[in-house]
Structures are given as C-alpha cells and as structure tokens.
Design a protein around this motif. Structure first.
Motif, PDB file in Angstrom:
ATOM      1  N   PRO A 158       0.681  -1.153   0.082  1.00 33.46           N
ATOM      2  CA  PRO A 158      -0.056  -0.060   0.014  1.00 33.46           C
ATOM      3  C   PRO A 158       0.869   1.503  -0.048  1.00 33.46           C
ATOM      4  O   PRO A 158       0.567   2.509  -0.820  1.00 33.46           O
ATOM      5  CB  PRO A 158      -0.746  -0.139   1.098  1.00 33.46           C
ATOM      6  N   ALA A 159       1.915   1.330   0.698  1.00 34.32           N
ATOM      7  CA  ALA A 159       2.739   2.420   0.884  1.00 34.32           C
ATOM      8  C   ALA A 159       3.558   2.734  -0.678  1.00 34.32           C
ATOM      9  O   ALA A 159       3.731   3.920  -0.964  1.00 34.32           O
ATOM     10  CB  ALA A 159       4.044   2.110   1.906  1.00 34.32           C
ATOM     11  N   PHE A 160       3.863   1.605  -1.400  1.00 28.09           N
ATOM     12  CA  PHE A 160       4.313   1.910  -2.629  1.00 28.09           C
ATOM     13  C   PHE A 160       3.546   2.605  -3.462  1.00 28.09           C
ATOM     14  O   PHE A 160       3.965   3.407  -4.448  1.00 28.09           O
ATOM     15  CB  PHE A 160       5.196   0.330  -3.288  1.00 28.09           C
ATOM     16  N   VAL A 161       2.316   1.884  -3.664  1.00 29.52           N
ATOM     17  CA  VAL A 161       1.550   2.424  -4.619  1.00 29.52           C
ATOM     18  C   VAL A 161       0.601   3.758  -4.489  1.00 29.52           C
ATOM     19  O   VAL A 161       0.047   4.492  -5.205  1.00 29.52           O
ATOM     20  CB  VAL A 161       0.343   1.426  -5.203  1.00 29.52           C
ATOM     21  N   ALA A 162       0.815   4.321  -3.054  1.00 32.66           N
ATOM     22  CA  ALA A 162       0.082   5.317  -2.707  1.00 32.66           C
ATOM     23  C   ALA A 162       0.579   6.727  -3.510  1.00 32.66           C
ATOM     24  O   ALA A 162      -0.432   7.521  -3.609  1.00 32.66           O
ATOM     25  CB  ALA A 162       0.098   5.658  -1.020  1.00 32.66           C
ATOM     26  N   PRO A 163       1.536   6.993  -3.821  1.00 27.84           N
ATOM     27  CA  PRO A 163       2.099   8.245  -4.291  1.00 27.84           C
ATOM     28  C   PRO A 163       1.457   8.259  -5.804  1.00 27.84           C
ATOM     29  O   PRO A 163       1.266   9.451  -6.068  1.00 27.84           O
ATOM     30  CB  PRO A 163       3.637   8.137  -4.475  1.00 27.84           C
ATOM     31  N   PHE A 164       1.093   7.234  -6.254  1.00 28.42           N
ATOM     32  CA  PHE A 164       0.546   7.492  -7.663  1.00 28.42           C
ATOM     33  C   PHE A 164      -0.931   7.791  -7.642  1.00 28.42           C
ATOM     34  O   PHE A 164      -1.437   8.381  -8.692  1.00 28.42           O
ATOM     35  CB  PHE A 164       0.520   6.022  -8.476  1.00 28.42           C
ATOM     36  N   ARG A 165      -1.494   7.877  -6.556  1.00 31.91           N
ATOM     37  CA  ARG A 165      -2.793   8.631  -6.469  1.00 31.91           C
ATOM     38  C   ARG A 165      -2.675   9.924  -6.139  1.00 31.91           C
ATOM     39  O   ARG A 165      -3.829  10.494  -6.225  1.00 31.91           O
ATOM     40  CB  ARG A 165      -3.465   7.677  -5.176  1.00 31.91           C
TER      41      ARG A 165
END
Length: 367
Positions: A158-165
């Motif tokens: 979840p931490a890895f993909v969060a910035p893409f939002r």
C-alpha cells in the motif's frame, strides 16, 4: 458497509497446481460470509485453473466463472459482473484489478496485493514502470476512489502505490496472510539419528536466491557435515547445474510436493534467503512445524522477527548466511526445540485463519 445478504465476487489470477493456503483462506472467508451474513459468493479464475487437480472438486456446488488473459478479458469481466451483479469485488494478484473495477459501476472493489513491487535500477525502465504503475494504481483510484480499496499482506505494497494516487485517499488495510494451522504440527527433532538437515524452497532464483544458499553451504561444508535439501522450483535445477553443485554430497535436491508438512518434518532448520517477499507462507509453515528459521532481513518477513527461534542475516550476503547457519548448527538442540515451540505458539495465534477472516470482514465493513 453492512454485509447482510450481500453478493461478493472473488476474482483471483490463480492457477497454481495446488490449492494451498490461498484457496483454503478464501474458502474459510466464504464460509463465514455465507453462514454469518447470508452472503452469496461467486469466483473467477483464469481458464488455466481448469487444468489443475484441485479445480474440478472445488467448483462443485460453487458458482465459478473463467476468463482468458487476452484482449477478451475486459469484455468477459463485464459479462461476469452483469450476470452476478456483485456488491463487492475482491481481486487477487493484479490481473483482474482494472478489468473488474471498470466492469461495474457500483460494486465496491478490493484489490488484494500479494506481490512485491519495486523499481528497476535502469532509469528508462524505471520511467516506464512509473507510467504503468500510475495507469494501474493511480488513475483508477483518482477517478473512482470511492469504490476502490486496498489490502496489502505487507506494509510495503500500500505504501508503494500510494504516491501514484496524487493525494487521493482510499481505504487501506494491512492484513498478514492466514494459515491453515491444523495442517502443521511441531515435531520433536531430538535424537533423530540423521545429519543436521537444512531445508530451503526453490523458485525464481532472482527472488529466492538459491545460489546464495549454495554459496553459504559450500563455505560451511569445509568445517561441518550436514545436509541441505532444496526443492526443485521453476529454475532451481539450472541454478544448481550452473553453480556446479550436482556432485556435492551435502546437497539433496527434492521434488516439490503437495505434502509440504512431510518436508518440514524431515528437516532441522528452514532457510529463506529471498531478496524480496511480501508474505512467505513457507516461513510461516516452517515455524508451525517447529523448525527454527533463518531468514534474510527483508521487510516482507519482519512479522517473524522477535520470535526466539528466528535468526536473520544480511540480504544477499552469503558470508553472513554461512555465519548464521553455523550458529544454528552448533546450537543446543534442546534449547532450539524449546524456542521453536514458543515461536509455534505465537504464530498460531498471529496467523490463524480465524484472525485473517475477521480482519478481512472488518475491511469490508469499512467500505
């Protein structure tokens, strides 16, 4: 969300030869949702699942759909959603994520992230990855974030993909996998009459690092007698051959088997040398079989740190792995067994299917 009488669709890009803990866990969740809340459950798998030994008996008395991972996938997902009309779509292993999210205009969709995501060191490849990660994890969340949520089996996903939002908030949960603990039992390894036996599981070497275990064992073999059992995963035989380990007397390649408990019970210590993992079923199962575990110091297995029969080494360092293997080899067997029983008890509570089911139900209720 209230769960009474809801319709829930599990869509898993899963066609492994054995059902394993993954299917066992979802089956336990299915039972709870059906019996406690009166939910109706349907399943979607790749067409390749039909070729497995477990699939025919599994789909008996269940509503099961199949889909091909080609240019028909999105249309097929729309057909499935149109037929079943789910309130919740729970996807696993990425393949169905976007297609199922787009297939429904109303269903709450849960992306269950099982795989480790990371950037390639090459700048051009990293740039392309960033674009594909944004298309998969960013843009859908930005446009339909109110219907999308994520479960990660490790904090990393979840931490890895969060910035893409780009700042868009969605419901996220960290839920370590559940284990069918009844399949495993700690056995007494004192006075077995065999050489001390290390066990490790082969697989894609870029992840599992069997070459590292072989290097460490070679160093250790200069001083001690022991066995190293390695299950033959996807490229393990070629790794052994390339490394030159075919004629090593301490190396015992063994076939993969459905009865993994038998493998654990014939060993004295389990080694996980992976460079990356999200959640290692093998590490968990080994502890539930009463085995001390040597594991690389990666984020995905940190949940096991602190247990008394767990030993860590620096990722990618064969010298450090050899050092820790020696430490375990020279440990007092009675103390190892005592510590392994403590770890077994802790992990049976921490990783039970009952705990996993309740946490997933809790995530559904936050939707």
């Amino acid at each position: 969300m209230e769960l009474d009488n809801r319709k829930i669709l599990f869509a898993a890009q899963y066609s492994a030869p054995y059902p394993g803990n993954f299917i066992g866990s979802l089956s336990a969740l299915e039972q709870t949702l059906s019996q406690r809340f009166g939910c109706k459950i349907a399943w979607t798998f790749p067409v390749e699942a039909e070729e497995t030994d477990w699939f025919e008996s599994f789909r008996k008395d269940r509503k099961v759909y199949l889909a091909k991972f080609d240019n028909t996938l999105h249309r097929r997902c729309r057909e499935i959603v149109g037929d079943f009309d789910p309130d919740i779509i729970h996807t696993h292993f990425e393949g169905f994520d976007v297609a199922m999210l787009r297939a429904s205009k109303r269903a709450k969709t849960v992306w269950h992230m099982h795989d480790w995501l990371q950037f390639h060191p090459n700048p051009l490849k990293k740039a392309y990855q960033a674009y594909t990660f944004f298309r998969h994890y960013g843009r859908p969340a930005i446009t339909v974030g109110s219907r999308l949520s994520i479960i990660g089996v490790c904090h990393h996903e979840p931490a890895f993909v969060a910035p893409f939002r780009l700042g868009r908030k969605i419901v996220e949960s960290y839920i370590p996998n559940g284990i069918e603990t009844s399949r495993f039992a700690a056995v007494d390894r004192l006075e077995t009459g065999r050489l001390f036996t290390f066990l490790t599981f082969g697989g894609r070497n870029v992840q599992k690092r069997i070459d590292l275990v072989l290097e460490a064992a070679e160093k250790l073999s200069k001083k001690y007698k022991f066995n190293l059992k390695v299950t033959l995963g996807s490229d393990t035989q070629s790794v052994i051959a390339k490394w030159g380990g075919i004629n090593r007397p301490w190396l015992l390649p063994v076939s993969q088997t459905k009865d993994v408990a038998k493998l654990y019970n014939a060993a004295d210590c389990f080694i996980s040398a992976s460079d990356c993992e999200t959640f290692s079923y093998a590490v968990a199962e080994a502890t539930l079989s009463g085995l001390p575990v040597i594991q690389s110091d990666i984020e995905g297995t940190q949940w096991n740190i602190g247990n008394p029969s767990v030993f860590t080494f620096e990722k990618g360092n064969s010298n450090d792995l050899a050092r820790v293997m020696e430490k375990v080899l020279l440990s007092d067997p009675a103390k190892l067994h005592e510590d392994a029983l403590v770890t077994d008890a802790v992990n049976r509570r921490k990783l039970s299917l009952d705990r996993w089911v309740e946490e997933v139900v809790g995530h559904y209720k936050k939707l």
